[in-house]
Design a protein around this motif. Structure first.
Motif, PDB file in Angstrom:
ATOM      1  N   CYS A 211       0.838  -1.208   0.000  1.00  0.00           N
ATOM      2  CA  CYS A 211       0.000   0.000   0.000  1.00  0.00           C
ATOM      3  C   CYS A 211       0.869   1.253   0.000  1.00  0.00           C
ATOM      4  O   CYS A 211       1.693   1.457   0.899  1.00  0.00           O
ATOM      5  N   ALA A 214      -2.611   4.929  -1.883  1.00  0.00           N
ATOM      6  CA  ALA A 214      -3.642   5.086  -2.912  1.00  0.00           C
ATOM      7  C   ALA A 214      -3.445   4.007  -3.966  1.00  0.00           C
ATOM      8  O   ALA A 214      -2.374   3.400  -4.064  1.00  0.00           O
ATOM      9  N   ILE A 215      -4.498   3.773  -4.737  1.00  0.00           N
ATOM     10  CA  ILE A 215      -4.410   2.846  -5.856  1.00  0.00           C
ATOM     11  C   ILE A 215      -4.991   3.526  -7.087  1.00  0.00           C
ATOM     12  O   ILE A 215      -6.036   4.184  -7.010  1.00  0.00           O
ATOM     13  N   HIS A 223      -8.046   6.531  -2.482  1.00  0.00           N
ATOM     14  CA  HIS A 223      -7.085   6.816  -1.425  1.00  0.00           C
ATOM     15  C   HIS A 223      -7.433   6.068  -0.142  1.00  0.00           C
ATOM     16  O   HIS A 223      -8.597   5.816   0.154  1.00  0.00           O
ATOM     17  N   CYS A 224      -6.421   5.749   0.625  1.00  0.00           N
ATOM     18  CA  CYS A 224      -6.649   5.272   1.981  1.00  0.00           C
ATOM     19  C   CYS A 224      -7.010   6.473   2.850  1.00  0.00           C
ATOM     20  O   CYS A 224      -6.745   7.626   2.482  1.00  0.00           O
ATOM     21  N   ALA A 245      -6.857   0.813  -0.407  1.00  0.00           N
ATOM     22  CA  ALA A 245      -6.108   0.429  -1.603  1.00  0.00           C
ATOM     23  C   ALA A 245      -6.063  -1.091  -1.737  1.00  0.00           C
ATOM     24  O   ALA A 245      -6.297  -1.646  -2.818  1.00  0.00           O
TER      25      ALA A 245
END
Length: 444
Positions: A211, A214-215, A223-224, A245
């Motif tokens: 992680c 974000a992904i 976003h986390c 993510a």
């Protein structure tokens, strides 16, 4: 003859319970409406009779039980509606009833003894404070509902006087948010996603993801929370840290058809076992869904909608080894002298998952408390497990609801809870509400 018997025994109760049945007035002319009591005999609703024979329905706890007990004017709601037949039926001693008939006196209606605990209800009510939202607490091993709070609330003692304003309230004051509220589940839904991933991937314990906070995939960036970078996480860490993510990544790997089947098994888009009116939860992900929809759904956003009551049922099944006990609010019906007329017993509602799956989810939810987002519950005089959630509800993603689902005494759970705080916007956490209820339960 068979239908007539069925009508007299079953359908007559449904018709009399209906708040739209004008014949209720004729029953009320012969019977003084019975009391509604909590599990310990505390009076939640009673009818006071003046010297001139006029009757007033009184709710000693005011707004505390407003939605679950309900009101009995301007129609009826809550238990006042559901148990209308019982409250307007008198099982007083036969000779006493005969004497009353000759003297043109009313008989005294039966009492409804609920599973509700006034002390726990008060703790939940106070913990929610001035926030809009709901709390549901129940015993997973029996299905007994011990507390059900919805806010904003109203005083059932003054419903008739305030009916117009209550009925037109922009805050939907009369809505029981516990059973009828519909919300994005946020990260509490990750227990559902986790269950599906476990079913599709037998090697789920070998899962690993890096992680970066974000992904990005297909033009969508998720976003986390607070863009927190969780680093290398396994499956347990992904749940404990509530890593958006990682769960978005998990969502991309799931078979949508199988995901829908699991959601259905957990009672999404289905009837719920409930004595009170409720709203069906919705799981809308379908075959052909975009990757973005899969990612959002897996982390508890997207179009999924659920009630706090439904999340309590899912949590209860996890706590009870995969078996959901039928939730109920009425322990017994007694005559006014206390003699039991009818009594409810715990019964199985269904199996939502295997015992092995439930045990694993319980283990992961314990991690959430031990080192994850619900660590405020660690180190208490009781053990706890749960899942926090933050559900965005505005287009600018700046506003959110706070969720928590959980249980206590993890090895043999005593209590399950589901909490939502509307528009918490980071200023309040549902897990803190749950903690106050848990503390009250063990300090009684």
């Amino acid at each position: 003859m068979g239908y007539i018997a069925y009508f007299n025994v079953v359908k007559s109760r449904d018709i009399i319970r209906s708040p739209y049945n004008a014949r209720q007035d004729s029953y009320a002319k012969r019977v003084v409406r019975g009391k509604i009591l909590d599990k310990n005999g505390n009076v939640l609703a009673q009818t006071n009779v003046a010297e001139d024979g006029s009757e007033t329905r009184e709710y000693p706890y005011g707004s505390m039980f407003a939605h679950v007990v309900g009101y009995s004017v301007q129609g009826k709601s809550g238990l006042e509606s559901v148990e209308n037949f019982e409250l307007l039926t008198s099982n007083a001693f036969f000779l006493e009833k005969l004497k009353n008939e000759f003297q043109d006196k009313k008989n005294i209606g039966d009492n409804v003894v609920t599973t509700l605990d006034a002390n726990l209800q008060e703790a939940a009510y106070d913990a929610l404070g001035n926030y809009k939202g709901a709390v549901v607490a129940l015993e997973p091993s029996t299905g007994k509902i011990l507390a059900m709070v919805s806010k904003p609330d109203f005083d059932p003692n003054s419903v008739a006087d305030n009916w117009e304003s209550l009925n037109s309230s922009e805050d939907s004051v009369l809505l029981n948010r516990a059973t009828q509220g519909q919300y994005a589940p946020g990260s509490t839904f990750k227990v559902v996603t986790a269950l599906e991933y476990m079913r599709e991937h037998s090697d789920y314990e070998n899962y690993s993801y890096n992680c970066t906070g974000a992904i990005e995939h297909g033009g969508l960036t998720i976003h986390c929370f607070n863009n927190h970078v969780h680093g290398q996480v396994d499956f347990a860490d992904s749940i404990a840290y509530s890593c958006n993510a990682s769960f978005s990544n998990i969502g991309l790997s799931l078979d949508v058809g199988k995901f829908r089947d699991t959601a259905k098994e957990l009672l999404f888009d289905s009837k719920l076992p409930s004595e009170l009116p409720y709203s069906k939860s919705r799981f809308t992900l379908k075959k052909g869904a975009s990757d973005g929809e899969k990612m959002m759904t897996a982390m508890g956003q997207g179009q999924t909608q659920v009630s706090p009551y439904h999340m309590a049922l899912i949590t209860s099944a996890i706590a009870n080894g995969g078996t959901l006990m039928k939730p109920y609010l009425v322990q017994a019906v007694t005559n006014y002298g206390g003699t039991v007329v009818d009594e409810n017993k715990p019964e199985k509602a269904g199996t939502l998952m295997t015992s092995g799956e439930a045990a694993k989810l319980k283990e992961y939810m314990t991690d959430v408390v031990q080192y994850g987002t619900a660590s405020v519950l660690s180190g208490q005089g009781y053990t706890a497990a749960g899942k926090t959630g933050t559900a965005e509800y505005s287009s600018d993603k700046e506003k959110d609801h706070s969720w928590f689902i959980g249980m206590t005494n993890v090895d043999n759970p005593d209590l399950v809870i589901s909490v939502i705080i509307e528009a918490s916007d980071g200023s309040a956490k549902a897990v803190n509400v749950a903690k106050q209820v848990f503390d009250a339960y063990y300090n009684q």
